[in-house]
Design a protein around this motif. Structure first.
Motif, PDB file in Angstrom:
ATOM      1  N   GLY A  35       0.725  -1.174   0.154  1.00  0.00           N
ATOM      2  CA  GLY A  35      -0.095   0.012   0.015  1.00  0.00           C
ATOM      3  C   GLY A  35       0.784   1.318  -0.027  1.00  0.00           C
ATOM      4  O   GLY A  35       0.378   2.238  -0.432  1.00  0.00           O
ATOM      5  N   LEU A  36       2.053   1.312   0.468  1.00  0.00           N
ATOM      6  CA  LEU A  36       2.797   2.447   0.697  1.00  0.00           C
ATOM      7  C   LEU A  36       3.574   2.926  -0.670  1.00  0.00           C
ATOM      8  O   LEU A  36       3.654   1.773  -1.644  1.00  0.00           O
ATOM      9  CB  LEU A  36       3.722   2.168   1.895  1.00  0.00           C
ATOM     10  CG  LEU A  36       3.151   2.365   3.353  1.00  0.00           C
ATOM     11  CD1 LEU A  36       4.279   2.537   4.318  1.00  0.00           C
ATOM     12  CD2 LEU A  36       1.899   2.860   3.587  1.00  0.00           C
ATOM     13  N   GLN A  42       8.237   0.075   3.521  1.00  0.00           N
ATOM     14  CA  GLN A  42       7.712  -1.135   3.084  1.00  0.00           C
ATOM     15  C   GLN A  42       8.101  -1.481   1.579  1.00  0.00           C
ATOM     16  O   GLN A  42       8.337  -2.767   1.285  1.00  0.00           O
ATOM     17  CB  GLN A  42       6.098  -0.781   3.085  1.00  0.00           C
ATOM     18  CG  GLN A  42       5.194  -2.115   2.803  1.00  0.00           C
ATOM     19  CD  GLN A  42       3.557  -1.458   2.926  1.00  0.00           C
ATOM     20  OE1 GLN A  42       3.300  -0.478   1.857  1.00  0.00           O
ATOM     21  NE2 GLN A  42       3.028  -2.056   3.802  1.00  0.00           N
ATOM     22  N   ASP A  74      -5.503  -2.721   1.241  1.00  0.00           N
ATOM     23  CA  ASP A  74      -5.232  -3.986   2.091  1.00  0.00           C
ATOM     24  C   ASP A  74      -6.133  -4.943   1.709  1.00  0.00           C
ATOM     25  O   ASP A  74      -6.098  -6.018   1.497  1.00  0.00           O
ATOM     26  CB  ASP A  74      -5.093  -3.807   3.315  1.00  0.00           C
ATOM     27  CG  ASP A  74      -3.551  -3.024   3.772  1.00  0.00           C
ATOM     28  OD1 ASP A  74      -2.824  -2.616   2.878  1.00  0.00           O
ATOM     29  OD2 ASP A  74      -3.441  -2.938   5.020  1.00  0.00           O
ATOM     30  N   GLY A  91       0.598  -5.738   4.363  1.00  0.00           N
ATOM     31  CA  GLY A  91      -0.361  -4.833   4.854  1.00  0.00           C
ATOM     32  C   GLY A  91      -0.440  -4.965   6.318  1.00  0.00           C
ATOM     33  O   GLY A  91       0.067  -5.853   6.719  1.00  0.00           O
ATOM     34  N   SER A  92      -1.164  -4.191   6.889  1.00  0.00           N
ATOM     35  CA  SER A  92      -1.371  -4.229   8.245  1.00  0.00           C
ATOM     36  C   SER A  92      -2.313  -5.427   8.992  1.00  0.00           C
ATOM     37  O   SER A  92      -3.245  -5.639   8.258  1.00  0.00           O
ATOM     38  CB  SER A  92      -2.174  -2.768   8.870  1.00  0.00           C
ATOM     39  OG  SER A  92      -2.106  -2.527  10.086  1.00  0.00           O
ATOM     40  N   ASN A 147       5.582  -2.221  11.236  1.00  0.00           N
ATOM     41  CA  ASN A 147       4.827  -1.066  10.620  1.00  0.00           C
ATOM     42  C   ASN A 147       5.557  -0.202  11.543  1.00  0.00           C
ATOM     43  O   ASN A 147       6.230   0.748  11.346  1.00  0.00           O
ATOM     44  CB  ASN A 147       3.495  -1.344  10.642  1.00  0.00           C
ATOM     45  CG  ASN A 147       2.656  -0.036   9.912  1.00  0.00           C
ATOM     46  OD1 ASN A 147       3.407   0.899   9.750  1.00  0.00           O
ATOM     47  ND2 ASN A 147       1.204  -0.067   9.887  1.00  0.00           N
ATOM     48  N   ARG A 150       2.404   3.776  16.683  1.00  0.00           N
ATOM     49  CA  ARG A 150       1.730   4.699  15.865  1.00  0.00           C
ATOM     50  C   ARG A 150       1.749   5.978  16.684  1.00  0.00           C
ATOM     51  O   ARG A 150       1.628   6.050  18.000  1.00  0.00           O
ATOM     52  CB  ARG A 150       0.226   4.091  15.612  1.00  0.00           C
ATOM     53  CG  ARG A 150       0.448   2.851  14.895  1.00  0.00           C
ATOM     54  CD  ARG A 150      -0.951   2.353  14.577  1.00  0.00           C
ATOM     55  NE  ARG A 150      -1.587   2.848  13.508  1.00  0.00           N
ATOM     56  CZ  ARG A 150      -1.554   2.688  12.180  1.00  0.00           C
ATOM     57  NH1 ARG A 150      -0.948   1.523  11.753  1.00  0.00           N
ATOM     58  NH2 ARG A 150      -2.293   3.320  11.208  1.00  0.00           N
ATOM     59  N   ARG A 171      -9.184   9.796  10.689  1.00  0.00           N
ATOM     60  CA  ARG A 171      -9.156   8.595   9.912  1.00  0.00           C
ATOM     61  C   ARG A 171      -8.620   7.402  10.793  1.00  0.00           C
ATOM     62  O   ARG A 171      -7.537   7.694  11.243  1.00  0.00           O
ATOM     63  CB  ARG A 171      -8.434   8.837   8.707  1.00  0.00           C
ATOM     64  CG  ARG A 171      -8.433   7.545   7.932  1.00  0.00           C
ATOM     65  CD  ARG A 171      -6.998   6.671   7.932  1.00  0.00           C
ATOM     66  NE  ARG A 171      -6.974   5.184   7.363  1.00  0.00           N
ATOM     67  CZ  ARG A 171      -5.891   4.474   7.600  1.00  0.00           C
ATOM     68  NH1 ARG A 171      -4.786   4.912   8.272  1.00  0.00           N
ATOM     69  NH2 ARG A 171      -5.983   3.542   6.819  1.00  0.00           N
ATOM     70  N   MET A 173      -7.882   3.055  10.631  1.00  0.00           N
ATOM     71  CA  MET A 173      -7.746   1.814   9.870  1.00  0.00           C
ATOM     72  C   MET A 173      -9.350   1.171  10.075  1.00  0.00           C
ATOM     73  O   MET A 173     -10.014   1.498  10.837  1.00  0.00           O
ATOM     74  CB  MET A 173      -6.642   0.873  10.156  1.00  0.00           C
ATOM     75  CG  MET A 173      -5.505   1.339   9.940  1.00  0.00           C
ATOM     76  SD  MET A 173      -4.152   0.036  10.101  1.00  0.00           S
ATOM     77  CE  MET A 173      -4.133   0.065  12.006  1.00  0.00           C
ATOM     78  N   TYR A 194      -5.968   2.801   3.781  1.00  0.00           N
ATOM     79  CA  TYR A 194      -5.030   3.624   3.514  1.00  0.00           C
ATOM     80  C   TYR A 194      -4.833   4.376   2.269  1.00  0.00           C
ATOM     81  O   TYR A 194      -4.453   5.501   2.088  1.00  0.00           O
ATOM     82  CB  TYR A 194      -3.692   2.947   3.808  1.00  0.00           C
ATOM     83  CG  TYR A 194      -2.462   3.741   3.908  1.00  0.00           C
ATOM     84  CD1 TYR A 194      -1.998   4.582   4.893  1.00  0.00           C
ATOM     85  CD2 TYR A 194      -1.788   4.018   2.516  1.00  0.00           C
ATOM     86  CE1 TYR A 194      -0.959   5.432   4.805  1.00  0.00           C
ATOM     87  CE2 TYR A 194      -0.521   4.903   2.530  1.00  0.00           C
ATOM     88  CZ  TYR A 194      -0.223   5.598   3.620  1.00  0.00           C
ATOM     89  OH  TYR A 194       0.889   6.164   3.621  1.00  0.00           O
ATOM     90  N   ASN A 211      -0.257   7.098  12.505  1.00  0.00           N
ATOM     91  CA  ASN A 211       0.566   6.105  11.667  1.00  0.00           C
ATOM     92  C   ASN A 211       1.932   6.240  12.147  1.00  0.00           C
ATOM     93  O   ASN A 211       2.253   7.304  13.021  1.00  0.00           O
ATOM     94  CB  ASN A 211       0.565   6.345  10.226  1.00  0.00           C
ATOM     95  CG  ASN A 211      -0.074   5.060   9.447  1.00  0.00           C
ATOM     96  OD1 ASN A 211       0.261   3.995   9.451  1.00  0.00           O
ATOM     97  ND2 ASN A 211      -1.148   5.414   8.632  1.00  0.00           N
ATOM     98  N   TRP A 238       3.200  -5.639  10.144  1.00  0.00           N
ATOM     99  CA  TRP A 238       2.425  -5.878   8.922  1.00  0.00           C
ATOM    100  C   TRP A 238       2.816  -7.241   8.701  1.00  0.00           C
ATOM    101  O   TRP A 238       3.561  -7.868   9.286  1.00  0.00           O
ATOM    102  CB  TRP A 238       3.478  -5.045   8.009  1.00  0.00           C
ATOM    103  CG  TRP A 238       3.209  -3.836   7.662  1.00  0.00           C
ATOM    104  CD1 TRP A 238       2.043  -3.055   7.606  1.00  0.00           C
ATOM    105  CD2 TRP A 238       4.116  -2.769   7.234  1.00  0.00           C
ATOM    106  NE1 TRP A 238       2.017  -1.733   7.195  1.00  0.00           N
ATOM    107  CE2 TRP A 238       3.405  -1.707   6.881  1.00  0.00           C
ATOM    108  CE3 TRP A 238       5.771  -2.615   7.269  1.00  0.00           C
ATOM    109  CZ2 TRP A 238       4.180  -0.447   6.600  1.00  0.00           C
ATOM    110  CZ3 TRP A 238       6.109  -1.501   6.715  1.00  0.00           C
ATOM    111  CH2 TRP A 238       5.382  -0.385   6.494  1.00  0.00           C
TER     112      TRP A 238
HETATM  113  C1  TK8 Z   1      -0.386   0.159   3.985  1.00  0.00           C
HETATM  114  C2  TK8 Z   1      -1.324   0.039   5.530  1.00  0.00           C
HETATM  115  C3  TK8 Z   1      -0.580   1.221   6.476  1.00  0.00           C
HETATM  116  C4  TK8 Z   1      -1.482   1.114   7.728  1.00  0.00           C
HETATM  117  C5  TK8 Z   1      -2.634   2.010   7.673  1.00  0.00           C
HETATM  118  O1  TK8 Z   1      -1.355  -0.367   3.208  1.00  0.00           O
HETATM  119  O2  TK8 Z   1      -3.415   1.732   7.135  1.00  0.00           O
HETATM  120  O3  TK8 Z   1      -2.689   3.252   8.177  1.00  0.00           O
HETATM  121  O4  TK8 Z   1      -0.659   1.676   8.791  1.00  0.00           O
HETATM  122  O5  TK8 Z   1       0.763   0.701   6.857  1.00  0.00           O
HETATM  123  O6  TK8 Z   1      -1.462  -1.168   5.681  1.00  0.00           O
END
Ligand code: TK8
Length: 336
Positions: A35-36, A42, A74, A91-92, A147, A150, A171, A173, A194, A211, A238
């Protein structure tokens, strides 16, 4: 039939002995989505993994690193893995909870205090047990990458006390523990993938997000977020995942290559992430972000609110796993 078994046995022995030949590998293309952006911890680790696999298979297995959520969010990628339309992703773990409820363990605020605890817990029996629950759902979990811890950013005002969370459209997840946690803090929590986050911040559809520093930096969040509050509210892993449908078509030698490369990539990724995180905060300040730490009293107030979700995580993942986790952490903390 018997000959086939003997052959399989002989191959397994060869694999175990490390005497693997190029002919044990078939030409294969592996689409490895993430995703990043490519230039992130990543992305770097996916490319590291790709090189390891190509080396070990004499170029037979080619891993294509596909970043920027170009293959989907993801959750979309997870479905593609289950259906067999995509081979790999990272991914997370938080976005896997709908598929494997025990993954919610990793969403527990303040469960893990430092990276030593993280590594020991994730790579130990608890981490293995949670990872293995993916199998029955059509996903093979290889390893946990970091990851990271946060932290909170927003574009409204500095968050110095609990009440500052009120009215911040944040926002989170797509995950109930995160949703409940930030509602408990008083924020207006909105679940979003994300892949939609940057635009949501840019258009002010949301005020903030949370994050690790690495992602705030690689995602250029400093362009659209002014304030960063050091909260370290949860350690986020992750999961490096493989489509089980595809995995079941691999030879034992190919599976071993992927497993070995995954472990090497894990060690590379954790070091790279930690090195970057150690420098990231200074860089974010340089980019113009206003950073604040919470006073011990305010940190405690937030911590109390956040730990109010512990009971519901425990019942979601099961009391046995919850207790095993606490026992394991006690052991890790007692060890020198
Ligand atoms: C990346 C996500 C990301 C996660 C989020 O695809 O969604 O905030 O921290 O790292 O998995």
């Amino acid at each position: 039939m018997r000959f086939q078994f003997a052959l399989a046995g002989a191959l397994a022995a060869l694999v175990a002995a490390g005497a693997v030949q190029a002919q044990d590998f078939k030409p294969r293309i592996v689409r490895f989505g993430h995703g990043l952006v490519d230039d992130s911890n990543q992305g770097r680790a996916v490319r590291f993994f790709a090189k390891e696999v190509e080396k070990a298979t004499g170029g037979k297995m080619k891993v294509r690193a596909i970043g920027n959520a170009s293959l989907g969010s993801d959750m979309q990628m997870q479905q593609a893995l289950i259906g067999g339309a995509q081979e790999m992703m990272v991914g997370s773990t938080a976005t896997l909870v709908g598929i494997a409820p025990q993954m919610a363990l990793w969403d527990t605020p303040f469960l893990i205090n430092n990276t030593k605890e993280a590594d020991a817990l994730l790579d130990g029996p608890v981490g293995e047990k949670v990872k293995a629950t993916l199998d029955a759902k059509g996903i093979v979990g290889l390893v946990y990458w970091e990851n990271g811890f946060r932290n909170l950013t927003n574009n409204k005002h500095p968050v110095a006390k609990l009440e500052d969370m009120n009215g911040i459209k944040l926002r989170v997840m797509q995950n109930n523990v995160f949703l409940d946690s930030f509602k408990a803090l008083g924020a207006n929590a909105v679940p979003l993938p994300y892949s939609e986050l940057f635009t949501a911040m840019e258009t002010r559809a949301v005020d903030g997000q949370e994050n690790p520093y690495n992602t705030v930096l690689s995602g250029k969040f400093y362009e659209v977020q002014k304030y960063l509050t050091v909260t370290n509210h949860v350690y986020s892993p992750w999961m490096v995942s493989v489509s089980k449908k595809w995995w079941d078509t691999l030879t034992p030698a190919e599976k071993k290559v992927l497993q070995d490369a995954a472990i090497k990539s894990r060690d590379f990724e954790r070091k790279d992430t930690r090195d970057e995180a150690a420098k990231a905060l200074a860089e974010l300040k340089q980019k113009g972000m206003q950073v604040n730490e919470l006073s011990p009293a305010e940190a405690n107030r937030m911590r109390e609110k956040l730990t109010s979700v512990h009971a519901s995580v425990a019942s979601a993942v099961g009391q046995d796993l919850w207790k095993q986790t606490q026992d394991e952490l006690a052991k890790i903390r007692a060890a020198k």
